[in-house]
Design a protein around this motif. Structure first.
Motif, mmCIF file in Angstrom:
data_model
loop_
_atom_site.group_PDB
_atom_site.id
_atom_site.type_symbol
_atom_site.label_atom_id
_atom_site.label_comp_id
_atom_site.label_asym_id
_atom_site.label_seq_id
_atom_site.Cartn_x
_atom_site.Cartn_y
_atom_site.Cartn_z
ATOM 1 N N THR A 212 72.859 75.023 39.520
ATOM 2 C CA THR A 212 73.330 76.038 38.587
ATOM 3 C C THR A 212 74.821 75.881 38.357
ATOM 4 O O THR A 212 75.585 75.662 39.301
ATOM 5 N N ALA A 213 75.218 76.001 37.066
ATOM 6 C CA ALA A 213 76.633 75.893 36.742
ATOM 7 C C ALA A 213 77.387 77.103 37.256
ATOM 8 O O ALA A 213 76.827 78.184 37.466
ATOM 9 N N ALA A 214 78.684 76.904 37.438
ATOM 10 C CA ALA A 214 79.533 77.990 37.913
ATOM 11 C C ALA A 214 79.592 79.094 36.869
ATOM 12 O O ALA A 214 79.529 78.822 35.663
ATOM 13 N N PRO A 215 79.699 80.362 37.299
ATOM 14 C CA PRO A 215 79.780 81.454 36.327
ATOM 15 C C PRO A 215 81.101 81.391 35.540
ATOM 16 O O PRO A 215 82.068 80.766 35.972
ATOM 17 N N GLY A 216 81.112 82.064 34.427
ATOM 18 C CA GLY A 216 82.334 82.117 33.620
ATOM 19 C C GLY A 216 82.514 80.951 32.676
ATOM 20 O O GLY A 216 83.593 80.790 32.087
ATOM 21 N N GLU B 35 80.165 67.540 35.270
ATOM 22 C CA GLU B 35 79.879 66.455 36.223
ATOM 23 C C GLU B 35 78.792 66.867 37.202
ATOM 24 O O GLU B 35 77.888 66.079 37.518
ATOM 25 N N ARG B 36 78.870 68.107 37.711
ATOM 26 C CA ARG B 36 77.831 68.566 38.625
ATOM 27 C C ARG B 36 76.482 68.634 37.933
ATOM 28 O O ARG B 36 75.448 68.278 38.511
ATOM 29 N N GLU B 37 76.499 69.092 36.674
ATOM 30 C CA GLU B 37 75.227 69.260 35.966
ATOM 31 C C GLU B 37 74.606 67.924 35.587
ATOM 32 O O GLU B 37 73.385 67.765 35.578
ATOM 33 N N ARG B 38 75.459 66.936 35.247
ATOM 34 C CA ARG B 38 74.943 65.644 34.811
ATOM 35 C C ARG B 38 74.601 64.719 35.977
ATOM 36 O O ARG B 38 73.647 63.941 35.905
ATOM 37 N N TYR B 39 75.395 64.782 37.030
ATOM 38 C CA TYR B 39 75.231 63.811 38.103
ATOM 39 C C TYR B 39 74.824 64.425 39.443
ATOM 40 O O TYR B 39 74.559 63.702 40.402
ATOM 41 N N GLY B 40 74.789 65.767 39.511
ATOM 42 C CA GLY B 40 74.413 66.411 40.757
ATOM 43 C C GLY B 40 72.904 66.577 40.864
ATOM 44 O O GLY B 40 72.131 66.096 40.023
ATOM 45 N N PRO B 41 72.466 67.275 41.908
ATOM 46 C CA PRO B 41 71.028 67.510 42.104
ATOM 47 C C PRO B 41 70.421 68.257 40.916
ATOM 48 O O PRO B 41 71.075 69.081 40.297
ATOM 49 N N GLY C 288 74.640 79.559 22.166
ATOM 50 C CA GLY C 288 73.372 80.171 22.544
ATOM 51 C C GLY C 288 72.782 79.530 23.787
ATOM 52 O O GLY C 288 72.214 80.224 24.650
ATOM 53 N N ARG C 289 72.894 78.194 23.897
ATOM 54 C CA ARG C 289 72.403 77.509 25.115
ATOM 55 C C ARG C 289 73.166 77.977 26.350
ATOM 56 O O ARG C 289 72.586 78.130 27.433
ATOM 57 N N ILE C 290 74.473 78.189 26.186
ATOM 58 C CA ILE C 290 75.277 78.643 27.324
ATOM 59 C C ILE C 290 74.817 80.021 27.766
ATOM 60 O O ILE C 290 74.632 80.275 28.975
ATOM 61 N N ARG C 291 74.595 80.919 26.828
ATOM 62 C CA ARG C 291 74.169 82.275 27.197
ATOM 63 C C ARG C 291 72.789 82.274 27.833
ATOM 64 O O ARG C 291 72.509 83.071 28.729
ATOM 65 N N ARG C 292 71.905 81.357 27.360
ATOM 66 C CA ARG C 292 70.541 81.319 27.907
ATOM 67 C C ARG C 292 70.449 80.507 29.193
ATOM 68 O O ARG C 292 69.394 80.473 29.827
ATOM 69 N N GLY C 293 71.518 79.838 29.584
ATOM 70 C CA GLY C 293 71.506 79.035 30.802
ATOM 71 C C GLY C 293 70.767 77.721 30.655
ATOM 72 O O GLY C 293 70.309 77.155 31.651
ATOM 73 N N GLU C 294 70.648 77.164 29.448
ATOM 74 C CA GLU C 294 69.978 75.883 29.211
ATOM 75 C C GLU C 294 71.027 74.767 29.252
ATOM 76 O O GLU C 294 71.664 74.462 28.250
ATOM 77 N N ARG C 295 71.234 74.198 30.457
ATOM 78 C CA ARG C 295 72.283 73.202 30.673
ATOM 79 C C ARG C 295 73.581 73.680 30.042
ATOM 80 O O ARG C 295 74.156 73.039 29.153
ATOM 81 N N PRO C 296 74.086 74.815 30.484
ATOM 82 C CA PRO C 296 75.258 75.433 29.854
ATOM 83 C C PRO C 296 76.516 74.582 29.935
ATOM 84 O O PRO C 296 77.298 74.525 28.992
#
Length: 779
Positions: free
Chosen positions: A728-732, A718-724, A654-662
């Motif tokens: 936004t995470a990559a699609p798919g 890695e991008r989500e945890r250590y990036g700016p 559900g978090r992935i679908r809602r875009g909450e730190r997917p």
């Protein structure tokens, strides 16, 4: 599950074994409200200790782990042989074929005693055997969970078995102090496990998380185990566990409010056609009589044989007062009947009884009886009624000698007894809405009686008079069969019925004028045969001899039988009109003939039964209900971890679908899946190290699609945890986590997949960290 990388020392194994034993011993105390005495608990403690500590000893001598549970079962067998094998064993502990036959008999006896006893139940040998076997098996399961698979949190499942059983039997369920102590023992086991794990890892040169200290430069905690490191979390878990156990125990629907896993009517009171009132009439209407038993009376006695005494009249039915079996009331010596004075003549006469074809938990015995010898099983007499019942056997095939106490009161002694002791007030109770016809009949029949005894004789003479007919068919045809007050009123109008109508009518009329009364159900004296055994005439008793008769209480004499049914049985000499006087007519012992029986009516077999609980419950259906309830509990315990894990996975998706730190949610699910399948310590590795290790598995190394999904998940987290922040995470990513999980599952064996579903390691590791198994602080 993966074994701990750090082996445990003997002292650490002993600590876990001791904590496991304490948990089982305390949880077993929950059975206390169901069982009398305390010997059963010491037996269970002995069996649990022998089984668990034998496992400790086997591991101490380096027995292969896979063999330990099997050998523990062997130890359990030796203990059961020692305690219950008797003379069938070799050297007291080695079982033989006879031992297993004895165990089979004990198991069957245990089933009977569970169905037949009320609570608190006596722990007769068959029930003790069942308790010992059950606690031994629970000990083996506990040891496997705690020592073999190293998942002590699951030890709650076997500990819950004795906790839940009271909730299926009595309304109150397990007692609160026992729940508190069990929660404390469970918490102690978890704390011991946490400390043992930490100590083992520290001793092996690992940090508390299980990583080798040579893998990276880290600052580790001192080599000691903090005592209060997570006290708040531990107490919180204990409180939640206690609350859940209390709610579960209190809300579990009880199968019976009075009997030990039995029906509200002491199981089947009488089998093979022997049941109170309605079924008694059916047996009297049988075209062919069925043999019940035969007896040899050396003194020529021809007594009635009582099975059950009914003393409660609640308007619709007569029933027996529920009484728990008293283990001291053994039948080898029985007391003098209540109220019998030494001034009343009484003599003892032996009678040898052989059961032919009647199966009941109530033993046919004359009232009163002084002693019984030769019975198989555990038999006890009931206070007051002196009826005899078994808690683990029945009458099938029994041969026994009963010493009958023949009481011979004189009319003068009966006439002098006009007082009623206060403790007999329940035997005077009548419903408030008693039909007026009953009160009017009692008053008219007993008017002018000089004493209570004379009034009783008058009632008997009235019912045996020419106005009344004996008929087994009229009550069925007229629709008033049974023993309720409406039936009695109808019987007084139609004046036709059989023994249950005459007996219940006399008992109610006697209570109406102040004489304590009850009803006995059993057999008349039977029919003598031409056969003689050692010069003693054999007397046959069959289903047509089934009978009911009233017993009235007279102080100084006790309970005295009367015979109001015309054409049946014998009228006692003391109850004849003008008895004790020089002249006077005797009451006739003959009456109108009984219509010939033409067949047994097709009636509802449960209609109108009047057992001790006032209502029937089929024994077979009750057994399936109990088994089904226990299986349901076991199923709930089995699927609970799987349900929690599935809920966790749905939450992450559900978090992935809602875009909450997917990406973070997807990576956590991938690592958890790997942990569930036992692939290693992915939850303490970096994302890059974990992905590198997973990429070497065949499911990823040989398939570019799955490997690409794994690498995209790694880059995304890695991008989500250590990036700016806000990147936004990559699609798919939703498709990638499904692809990667599918590959992991396909790479595992069927057993690993099943274990991942029903015993998800990631879930238990998370609970363990909540209890204190956290990463040591480091740089």
């Amino acid at each position: 599950m993966d074994a701990d990388s750090a082996p445990l020392t003997r002292a650490q194994r002993l600590a876990l074994t001791t904590a496991s034993f304490l948990l089982l011993a305390v949880a077993t105390m929950a059975l206390g409200p169901l069982l009398s005495g305390s010997g059963w608990w010491w037996l269970c403690a002995f069996i649990a200790a022998g089984t668990l500590f034998s496992g400790f000893g086997l591991r101490a001598v380096r027995t292969p782990p896979s063999l330990v549970p099997v050998l523990e079962l062997g130890v359990l067998l030796l203990l059961l042989t020692l305690l219950f094998g008797g003379g069938t064993s070799i050297a007291l502990i080695i079982p033989t074929q006879g031992t297993f036959e004895t165990f089979g008999e004990l198991f069957v006896g245990a089933q009977r005693t569970i169905e037949q006893q009320s609570v608190p139940a006596l722990t007769v040998p068959p029930l003790s055997f069942a308790l010992a076997l059950g606690i031994g098996l629970l000990a083996v399961v506990t040891d496997i969970l705690v020592q073999t698979v190293r998942m002590p949190a699951l030890a709650a499942a076997p500990a819950l078995v004795p906790i839940l059983i009271p909730g299926f039997i009595i309304e109150a369920g397990a007692e609160l102090p026992t729940l508190v102590l069990t929660a404390a023992a469970y918490l102690l086991l978890l704390r011991v496990d946490v400390r043992v794990r930490r100590r083992a890892r520290l001793t092996a040169g690992e940090d508390p998380a299980g990583q080798s200290t040579g893998q990276a430069a880290t600052v580790i905690a001192p080599k000691r185990v903090p005592i209060v490191s997570t006290l708040g979390a531990s107490l919180g878990l204990a409180a939640v566990g206690l609350l859940a156990a209390s709610v579960l125990a209190a809300s579990t629907p009880s199968i019976s409010t009075s009997l030990l896993l039995g029906s509200p009517s002491q199981g089947t009171l009488f089998a093979r056609g022997v049941s109170p009132f309605i079924d008694l009439g059916r047996d009297l209407r049988r075209p062919e009589a069925r043999a019940a038993f035969h007896y040899l009376a050396r003194d020529g006695d021809r007594p009635y044989f009582t099975l059950l005494t009914l003393d409660r009249f609640e308007g619709e039915v007569w029933s027996a007062t529920e009484r728990a079996v008293d283990g001291d009331n053994t039948v080898d010596a029985m007391p003098r009947p209540d109220g019998l004075s030494r001034r009343v003549a009484a003599s003892e006469h032996p009678i040898d009884v052989v059961i032919d074809d009647v199966s009941t938990t109530w033993l046919p015995v004359p009232y009163p009886t002084a002693a019984i010898e030769g019975l198989d099983g555990s038999w006890f007499w009931d206070d007051g009624s002196l009826t005899v019942r078994s808690v683990d056997s029945n009458t099938d095939g029994q041969r026994y000698r009963v010493t009958r106490l023949e009481v011979e009161p004189t009319p003068a002694q009966l006439r002098a007894a006009d007082s009623v002791p206060a403790q007999l007030a329940p035997f005077l109770e009548l419903p408030d809405d008693l039909p007026q016809l009953i009160a009017d009949t009692a008053a008219s029949v007993t008017s002018g009686a000089a004493s209570q005894y004379d009034a009783a004789v008058a009632i008997q003479a009235y019912l045996r008079g020419p106005d009344f007919d004996y008929s087994t068919e009229a009550p069925v045809e007229e629709g008033y069969d049974g023993g309720g007050f409406d039936v009695i009123a109808r019987f007084l109008e139609t004046k036709a019925g059989y023994c249950v109508h005459f007996a219940s009518t006399m008992a109610v009329l006697a209570r109406q004028i102040g004489i304590p009364a009850r009803i006995s159900i059993g057999y008349t004296q039977g029919s003598p045969t031409e056969e003689r055994v050692d010069g003693v005439q054999r007397v046959e008793v069959d289903s047509h001899d089934l009978h009911s008769w009233p017993e009235l209480y007279f102080e100084g004499v006790g309970w005295v039988p009367f015979e109001p049914t015309p054409g049946r049985g014998l009228v006692p000499d003391y109850s004849r009109p003008n008895a004790g006087e020089e002249q006077g007519p005797n009451i006739p012992n003959a009456a109108t003939s009984t219509p010939g029986a033409s067949g047994r009516p097709d009636l509802d077999p449960d209609r109108g039964l009047a057992g001790p609980g006032g209502g029937p419950l089929g024994a077979a259906g009750d057994l399936w209900l109990r088994v089904g309830a226990l299986l349901l509990v076991a199923l709930v315990l089995l699927v609970t971890p799987a349900a929690f894990r599935a809920s966790q996975r749905l939450s992450r998706m559900g978090r992935i679908r809602r875009g909450e730190r997917p990406a973070d949610a997807a990576w956590d699910e991938l690592v958890a899946t790997a942990r569930d399948l036992g692939t290693g310590l992915g939850d303490v590795e970096t994302a890059r190290a974990f992905a590198s290790r997973m990429a070497e598995r065949p499911a990823f190394a040989e398939d570019a699609v799955t490997r690409g999904a794994l690498l995209r998940l790694r880059d995304g987290v890695e991008r989500e945890r250590y990036g700016p922040v806000g990147r936004t995470a990559a699609p798919g990513i939703a498709e990638d986590i499904v692809t990667a999980r599918t590959a992991l599952l396909a790479d595992a064996t069927a057993g690993e997949r099943a274990r991942a579903v029903f015993a998800p390691r990631s879930l238990f590791e998370r609970a363990r960290r909540m209890l204190g198994d956290r990463l040591a602080p480091g740089a």
